[in-house]
Design a protein around this motif. Structure first.
Motif, PDB file in Angstrom:
ATOM      1  N   THR A   1       0.857  -1.178   0.000  1.00  0.00           N
ATOM      2  CA  THR A   1       0.000   0.000   0.000  1.00  0.00           C
ATOM      3  C   THR A   1       0.895   1.231   0.000  1.00  0.00           C
ATOM      4  O   THR A   1       1.806   1.345   0.811  1.00  0.00           O
TER       5      THR A   1
ATOM      6  N   THR B   1      -3.449   0.219  -3.188  1.00  0.00           N
ATOM      7  CA  THR B   1      -2.759  -1.060  -3.225  1.00  0.00           C
ATOM      8  C   THR B   1      -2.110  -1.245  -4.592  1.00  0.00           C
ATOM      9  O   THR B   1      -2.707  -0.929  -5.618  1.00  0.00           O
TER      10      THR B   1
ATOM     11  N   LYS C   1      -2.714   5.289   0.210  1.00  0.00           N
ATOM     12  CA  LYS C   1      -3.572   4.157   0.607  1.00  0.00           C
ATOM     13  C   LYS C   1      -4.078   3.351  -0.593  1.00  0.00           C
ATOM     14  O   LYS C   1      -5.112   2.709  -0.521  1.00  0.00           O
TER      15      LYS C   1
END
Length: 103
Positions: free
Chosen positions: A19, A25, A23
């Motif tokens: 991550t 991925t 935030k």
């Protein structure tokens, strides 16, 4: 300069789902700002789904620290294309990528 983990026999750079600061991925190579400790390296192998029982890559001594330039680290992530079915490797001083075997 970032440090990565390279599998000594194949040249494959350690990659895992991560991550970023926003935030989001992404699938990319695992890097450290400093040479990773054995505990940090073992944790990264586990995060990548590599268990100690894996006879091909599970033993910590099968991996070596590799110092990359910022450009090489970014290029390695570009070559992965956010796709866990791909691997990126560092051989003979150059980065390359391919589809991972057995995927």
């Amino acid at each position: 300069m970032p440090y990565a983990y390279r599998h000594a026999a194949t040249g494959t750079l350690l990659a895992a789902w991560q991550t970023n600061g926003y935030k989001l991925t992404y699938y990319g190579i695992v890097t450290w700002e400093n040479v990773p400790s054995a505990a940090a390296a073992a944790e990264a192998l586990a995060q990548a789904g590599i268990s100690p029982e894996d006879t091909t890559a599970g033993r910590l001594e099968e991996w070596e620290t590799l110092e990359l330039t910022e450009h090489e680290a970014k290029l390695a992530n570009v070559k992965l294309r956010n796709d866990p079915a791909r691997i990126v490797f560092y051989r003979d001083g150059a980065l390359g990528a391919s589809t991972a075997p057995n995927v």
